[in-house]
Design a protein around this motif. Structure first.
Motif, PDB file in Angstrom:
ATOM      1  N   ARG A 111       2.419   3.758 -12.647  1.00  0.00           N
ATOM      2  CA  ARG A 111       3.070   5.076 -12.702  1.00  0.00           C
ATOM      3  C   ARG A 111       2.743   5.783 -14.009  1.00  0.00           C
ATOM      4  O   ARG A 111       2.502   7.005 -14.022  1.00  0.00           O
ATOM      5  CB  ARG A 111       4.575   4.906 -12.536  1.00  0.00           C
ATOM      6  CG  ARG A 111       5.371   6.193 -12.759  1.00  0.00           C
ATOM      7  CD  ARG A 111       6.811   6.057 -12.321  1.00  0.00           C
ATOM      8  NE  ARG A 111       6.934   6.037 -10.854  1.00  0.00           N
ATOM      9  CZ  ARG A 111       8.106   5.981 -10.210  1.00  0.00           C
ATOM     10  NH1 ARG A 111       9.247   5.932 -10.903  1.00  0.00           N
ATOM     11  NH2 ARG A 111       8.144   5.979  -8.906  1.00  0.00           N
ATOM     12  N   ARG A 112       2.697   5.047 -15.078  1.00  0.00           N
ATOM     13  CA  ARG A 112       2.485   5.653 -16.391  1.00  0.00           C
ATOM     14  C   ARG A 112       1.055   6.147 -16.562  1.00  0.00           C
ATOM     15  O   ARG A 112       0.804   7.201 -17.152  1.00  0.00           O
ATOM     16  CB  ARG A 112       2.813   4.627 -17.479  1.00  0.00           C
ATOM     17  CG  ARG A 112       2.739   5.183 -18.910  1.00  0.00           C
ATOM     18  CD  ARG A 112       3.210   4.177 -19.931  1.00  0.00           C
ATOM     19  NE  ARG A 112       2.399   2.980 -19.956  1.00  0.00           N
ATOM     20  CZ  ARG A 112       2.793   1.795 -19.494  1.00  0.00           C
ATOM     21  NH1 ARG A 112       3.985   1.654 -18.944  1.00  0.00           N
ATOM     22  NH2 ARG A 112       1.985   0.752 -19.551  1.00  0.00           N
ATOM     23  N   THR A 113       0.091   5.389 -16.032  1.00  0.00           N
ATOM     24  CA  THR A 113      -1.321   5.711 -16.290  1.00  0.00           C
ATOM     25  C   THR A 113      -2.037   6.320 -15.093  1.00  0.00           C
ATOM     26  O   THR A 113      -3.199   6.748 -15.219  1.00  0.00           O
ATOM     27  CB  THR A 113      -2.074   4.438 -16.703  1.00  0.00           C
ATOM     28  OG1 THR A 113      -2.059   3.499 -15.604  1.00  0.00           O
ATOM     29  CG2 THR A 113      -1.439   3.796 -17.924  1.00  0.00           C
ATOM     30  N   GLY A 114      -1.373   6.351 -13.918  1.00  0.00           N
ATOM     31  CA  GLY A 114      -2.065   6.837 -12.724  1.00  0.00           C
ATOM     32  C   GLY A 114      -3.219   5.935 -12.333  1.00  0.00           C
ATOM     33  O   GLY A 114      -4.311   6.404 -11.997  1.00  0.00           O
ATOM     34  N   ALA A 115      -2.967   4.635 -12.371  1.00  0.00           N
ATOM     35  CA  ALA A 115      -4.022   3.645 -12.159  1.00  0.00           C
ATOM     36  C   ALA A 115      -4.607   3.728 -10.745  1.00  0.00           C
ATOM     37  O   ALA A 115      -3.978   4.226  -9.809  1.00  0.00           O
ATOM     38  CB  ALA A 115      -3.458   2.242 -12.398  1.00  0.00           C
ATOM     39  N   VAL A 116      -5.813   3.204 -10.600  1.00  0.00           N
ATOM     40  CA  VAL A 116      -6.457   3.078  -9.294  1.00  0.00           C
ATOM     41  C   VAL A 116      -5.825   1.903  -8.556  1.00  0.00           C
ATOM     42  O   VAL A 116      -5.742   0.794  -9.084  1.00  0.00           O
ATOM     43  CB  VAL A 116      -7.969   2.844  -9.446  1.00  0.00           C
ATOM     44  CG1 VAL A 116      -8.616   2.600  -8.088  1.00  0.00           C
ATOM     45  CG2 VAL A 116      -8.618   4.036 -10.144  1.00  0.00           C
ATOM     46  N   LEU A 117      -5.365   2.151  -7.334  1.00  0.00           N
ATOM     47  CA  LEU A 117      -4.701   1.114  -6.551  1.00  0.00           C
ATOM     48  C   LEU A 117      -5.547   0.731  -5.341  1.00  0.00           C
ATOM     49  O   LEU A 117      -6.422   1.480  -4.907  1.00  0.00           O
ATOM     50  CB  LEU A 117      -3.318   1.595  -6.085  1.00  0.00           C
ATOM     51  CG  LEU A 117      -2.350   2.014  -7.190  1.00  0.00           C
ATOM     52  CD1 LEU A 117      -1.010   2.421  -6.577  1.00  0.00           C
ATOM     53  CD2 LEU A 117      -2.148   0.897  -8.210  1.00  0.00           C
ATOM     54  N   ARG A 118      -5.255  -0.448  -4.794  1.00  0.00           N
ATOM     55  CA  ARG A 118      -5.950  -0.917  -3.588  1.00  0.00           C
ATOM     56  C   ARG A 118      -5.153  -0.525  -2.357  1.00  0.00           C
ATOM     57  O   ARG A 118      -3.930  -0.512  -2.375  1.00  0.00           O
ATOM     58  CB  ARG A 118      -6.139  -2.434  -3.626  1.00  0.00           C
ATOM     59  CG  ARG A 118      -6.997  -2.916  -4.788  1.00  0.00           C
ATOM     60  CD  ARG A 118      -7.323  -4.386  -4.654  1.00  0.00           C
ATOM     61  NE  ARG A 118      -8.138  -4.839  -5.785  1.00  0.00           N
ATOM     62  CZ  ARG A 118      -7.659  -5.478  -6.841  1.00  0.00           C
ATOM     63  NH1 ARG A 118      -6.354  -5.750  -6.906  1.00  0.00           N
ATOM     64  NH2 ARG A 118      -8.454  -5.844  -7.821  1.00  0.00           N
ATOM     65  N   SER A 119      -5.860  -0.253  -1.278  1.00  0.00           N
ATOM     66  CA  SER A 119      -5.203   0.179  -0.052  1.00  0.00           C
ATOM     67  C   SER A 119      -5.581  -0.735   1.103  1.00  0.00           C
ATOM     68  O   SER A 119      -6.771  -1.037   1.303  1.00  0.00           O
ATOM     69  CB  SER A 119      -5.610   1.625   0.289  1.00  0.00           C
ATOM     70  OG  SER A 119      -5.104   2.013   1.543  1.00  0.00           O
TER      71      SER A 119
ATOM     72  N   THR B  72       0.842  -1.203   0.000  1.00  0.00           N
ATOM     73  CA  THR B  72       0.000   0.000   0.000  1.00  0.00           C
ATOM     74  C   THR B  72       0.872   1.245   0.000  1.00  0.00           C
ATOM     75  O   THR B  72       0.673   2.178  -0.802  1.00  0.00           O
ATOM     76  CB  THR B  72      -0.928   0.006   1.226  1.00  0.00           C
ATOM     77  OG1 THR B  72      -1.873  -1.065   1.099  1.00  0.00           O
ATOM     78  CG2 THR B  72      -1.674   1.331   1.347  1.00  0.00           C
ATOM     79  N   VAL B  73       1.860   1.283   0.911  1.00  0.00           N
ATOM     80  CA  VAL B  73       2.757   2.439   0.974  1.00  0.00           C
ATOM     81  C   VAL B  73       3.627   2.503  -0.276  1.00  0.00           C
ATOM     82  O   VAL B  73       3.868   3.596  -0.834  1.00  0.00           O
ATOM     83  CB  VAL B  73       3.635   2.369   2.241  1.00  0.00           C
ATOM     84  CG1 VAL B  73       4.562   3.582   2.309  1.00  0.00           C
ATOM     85  CG2 VAL B  73       2.762   2.308   3.489  1.00  0.00           C
ATOM     86  N   ALA B  74       4.081   1.342  -0.747  1.00  0.00           N
ATOM     87  CA  ALA B  74       4.880   1.316  -1.975  1.00  0.00           C
ATOM     88  C   ALA B  74       4.071   1.852  -3.153  1.00  0.00           C
ATOM     89  O   ALA B  74       4.612   2.546  -4.030  1.00  0.00           O
ATOM     90  CB  ALA B  74       5.351  -0.110  -2.260  1.00  0.00           C
ATOM     91  N   GLY B  75       2.770   1.543  -3.182  1.00  0.00           N
ATOM     92  CA  GLY B  75       1.922   2.036  -4.262  1.00  0.00           C
ATOM     93  C   GLY B  75       1.880   3.552  -4.298  1.00  0.00           C
ATOM     94  O   GLY B  75       1.933   4.162  -5.376  1.00  0.00           O
ATOM     95  N   ALA B  76       1.798   4.163  -3.125  1.00  0.00           N
ATOM     96  CA  ALA B  76       1.793   5.633  -3.068  1.00  0.00           C
ATOM     97  C   ALA B  76       3.110   6.187  -3.580  1.00  0.00           C
ATOM     98  O   ALA B  76       3.132   7.207  -4.299  1.00  0.00           O
ATOM     99  CB  ALA B  76       1.537   6.088  -1.635  1.00  0.00           C
ATOM    100  N   GLU B  77       4.229   5.530  -3.242  1.00  0.00           N
ATOM    101  CA  GLU B  77       5.538   5.999  -3.708  1.00  0.00           C
ATOM    102  C   GLU B  77       5.690   5.821  -5.213  1.00  0.00           C
ATOM    103  O   GLU B  77       6.329   6.649  -5.888  1.00  0.00           O
ATOM    104  CB  GLU B  77       6.641   5.254  -2.956  1.00  0.00           C
ATOM    105  CG  GLU B  77       6.680   5.575  -1.467  1.00  0.00           C
ATOM    106  CD  GLU B  77       7.801   4.857  -0.745  1.00  0.00           C
ATOM    107  OE1 GLU B  77       8.549   4.098  -1.394  1.00  0.00           O
ATOM    108  OE2 GLU B  77       7.933   5.046   0.481  1.00  0.00           O
TER     109      GLU B  77
END
Length: 300
Positions: A102-110, A58-63
Motif C-alpha cells: 500500500r505504501r509503495t504501490g508495489a507490483v503484485l501477482r495475479s 489476488t482480490v485482496a491485493g487490489a483492495e
C-alpha cells in the motif's frame, strides 16, 4: 461435464469471500466431492484450496492498493483473523507485505479467474473397459512416499530395491485374480494430488487368499473399475496415461472416480526404456447419468 464445472467455478467466484463449500460446488457440477477435488486438480494443475487462496489474495491485493479499507478490514473479509496472519499469506503470494504494498504501490501477482474449455489436441483415442469386481484384498508391502509427477520416483525405486527377493516371490504366489501378478498401488493420497503429496505405495498383489501376518493387507470393497492400457516410453507413458484419464476421459464419459486404491500393472522391457501397462481406476456412474437412467426406468 465441462459446462457444469464452469457453473461451479462461477458460483465459487460469486462467493469467494465466504468459507469454501466443496460439497456445494460438487452438487453444482453433479458429481461427488471426492471426484470434484480430483478432477479440478488434474485440470487446473493445482489443488482447489490453493486456487481459492490465490484468488482471494489476488482480490485482496487490489483492495490493499486502493486504500479504501483498513488492512484489518481487508484481512477479516478474506478470512484472516489478524493483520499478522494476513501479512504472512499476502507475502507468500505477492512477495511483499500488504503495508509495504500500500505504501509503495508495489507490483503484485495475479491469479486469473479460471474456467475450463475443451481443446482438441489430436485424434488419439483411449481404449478402456469397465470391470466389476467383488471385494478383494491387496497383499504385499507398503511405504509412505511423496508423489512425483514426471520421471522416476527415487523413493519408490529405493523401496523396491530394498525388498527381499524371497518376500517378493511369496507375495507374487498369492496372486489369484485380475489384475494378475505383482501390481503397483497408490492409496491414501490427498485429493490435491500436488507434487510432493504423500501417499501409500504398495508393491503387492490382488488376492482372495489368506494373507500371512508378516505382510501388509488392505481390504478393498466391491465395485467397478475403469481399466486403461498403454505402451510406450517408461515411466512417461504410464504417468501421462494417469494424467489423461483425469483430464480427458472423465470429462468425456458418464463416470466419476470413487474412493479406493489406484492400481497399475507395469511390465518394463529388458532395457528399461519402454513398458506395457494397465491402469485400474475405481469408478462409479456419474450422478447425472445415474439420475437420467433412473428417470428413464421410471417412465417405462
Amino acid at each position: 461435464m465441462l459446462e457444469r464445472l464452469n457453473q461451479a467455478m462461477d458460483h465459487l467466484e460469486r462467493h469467494l469471500d465466504q468459507p469454501l463449500d466443496v460439497a456445494g460446488l460438487a452438487r453444482i457440477a453433479c458429481t461427488s466431492e471426492h471426484h470434484f477435488r480430483r478432477l479440478f486438480s488434474a485440470l487446473a494443475g493445482m489443488p482447489l484450496s490453493e486456487y481459492v487462496r490465490r484468488r482471494r489474495l489476488t482480490v485482496a491485493g487490489a483492495e490493499v492498493l486502493t486504500g479504501e479499507a483498513s488492512l484489518l478490514d481487508v484481512a477479516v473479509r478474506w478470512g484472516y483473523g489478524s493483520n499478522e496472519a494476513f501479512a504472512r499469506a499476502f507475502r507468500a503470494v505477492h512477495g511483499v507485505g500488504p503495508a509495504e504494498a500500500r505504501r509503495t504501490g508495489a507490483v503484485l501477482r495475479s491469479q486469473p479467474r479460471m474456467s475450463f474449455r475443451l481443446v482438441v489436441e489430436g485424434s488419439t483415442s483411449m481404449d478402456y473397459r469397465i470391470v466389476t469386481k467383488n471385494a478383494f484384498q491387496l497383499a504385499g508391502v507398503k511405504a509412505r512416499v511423496p508423489l512425483v509427477h514426471e520421471g522416476m520416483n527415487p523413493h519408490i525405486v529405493a523401496f523396491i530395491k530394498g525388498l527381499d527377493p524371497e518376500t517378493v516371490r511369496r507375495i507374487e504366489a498369492l496372486s489369484d485374480q485380475e489384475p494378475g501378478g505383482i501390481v503397483n498401488v497408490s492409496d491414501d493420497l490427498a485429493g490435491s494430488r500436488a507434487e510432493g503429496t504423500e501417499l501409500d505405495y504398495w508393491h503387492g498383489v490382488v488376492t482372495g487368499a489368506d494373507v500371512p501376518e508378516d505382510l501388509d493387507r488392505l481390504p478393498v470393497t466391491a465395485g467397478s473399475w475403469a481399466v486403461f492400457t498403454v505402451s510406450g516410453e517408461f515411466p512417461q507413458a504410464v504417468q501421462h496415461l494417469w494424467r489423461d484419464v483425469f483430464t480427458q476421459w472423465f470429462p468425456s464419459n458418464p463416470y466419476e472416480s470413487r474412493p479406493g486404491p489406484e492400481i497399475s500393472k507395469v511390465r518394463v522391457s529388458a532395457d528399461g526404456r519402454t513398458a506395457d501397462a494397465e491402469l485400474w481406476i475405481p469408478v462409479r456412474q456419474a450422478a447425472a447419468a445415474a439420475r437420467s437412467r433412473q428417470a428413464g426406468t421410471s417412465r417405462t
